[in-house]
Design a protein around this motif. Structure first.
Motif, PDB file in Angstrom:
ATOM      1  N   ILE A   1       2.776 -36.619  44.849  1.00 32.21           N
ATOM      2  CA  ILE A   1       3.965 -35.880  45.285  1.00 32.21           C
ATOM      3  C   ILE A   1       3.624 -34.984  46.466  1.00 32.21           C
ATOM      4  O   ILE A   1       4.350 -34.943  47.469  1.00 32.21           O
ATOM      5  N   TYR A   2       2.517 -34.275  46.372  1.00 34.02           N
ATOM      6  CA  TYR A   2       2.066 -33.411  47.462  1.00 34.02           C
ATOM      7  C   TYR A   2       1.848 -34.223  48.731  1.00 34.02           C
ATOM      8  O   TYR A   2       2.247 -33.819  49.822  1.00 34.02           O
ATOM      9  N   ARG A   3       1.204 -35.366  48.583  1.00 30.92           N
ATOM     10  CA  ARG A   3       0.905 -36.209  49.739  1.00 30.92           C
ATOM     11  C   ARG A   3       2.184 -36.688  50.433  1.00 30.92           C
ATOM     12  O   ARG A   3       2.269 -36.676  51.660  1.00 30.92           O
ATOM     13  N   VAL A   4       3.189 -37.096  49.656  1.00 28.48           N
ATOM     14  CA  VAL A   4       4.468 -37.528  50.234  1.00 28.48           C
ATOM     15  C   VAL A   4       5.124 -36.368  50.964  1.00 28.48           C
ATOM     16  O   VAL A   4       5.589 -36.510  52.102  1.00 28.48           O
ATOM     17  N   GLN A   5       5.179 -35.209  50.320  1.00 27.20           N
ATOM     18  CA  GLN A   5       5.836 -34.049  50.934  1.00 27.20           C
ATOM     19  C   GLN A   5       5.120 -33.608  52.211  1.00 27.20           C
ATOM     20  O   GLN A   5       5.768 -33.290  53.208  1.00 27.20           O
TER      21      GLN A   5
END
Length: 100
Positions: free
Chosen positions: A73-77
């Protein structure tokens, strides 16, 4: 005879300018100087950022370990935020061609 000398001199000057331009070109290539314009560099950076965003979303869709979901999730954001920022910066720079 005077015209021939003038022609030879002009021809020699043109040849020297050409050779100088070729030498400068090869020197920039050998030294690693980037020959692209700022707009082209920005467009390439944006394309890379878009690919990173797509890769991050693919990773998120395929992650199976619960411990890695937060990371995904962090990587996508982070990738999305970088892409949006670069698009905004490109618009402010007036870069239009080649943008999605």
């Amino acid at each position: 005879m005077g015209q021939m000398t003038q022609y030879s001199r002009n021809n020699k000057e043109s040849e020297n300018k050409f050779l100088s331009a070729v030498n400068n070109f090869y020197a920039r290539i050998i030294s690693g100087a980037d020959l692209r314009s700022e707009d082209e560099k920005m467009i390439d950076t944006i394309r890379i950022a878009h690919e990173e965003w797509k890769n991050a979303e693919a990773y998120f869709q395929n992650v199976t370990d619960d411990d890695l979901v937060d990371y995904a999730i962090y990587r996508v954001q982070a990738a999305k935020t970088r892409y949006v920022y670069l698009m905004k910066l490109a618009r402010e720079m007036g870069v239009r061609d080649g943008l999605q």
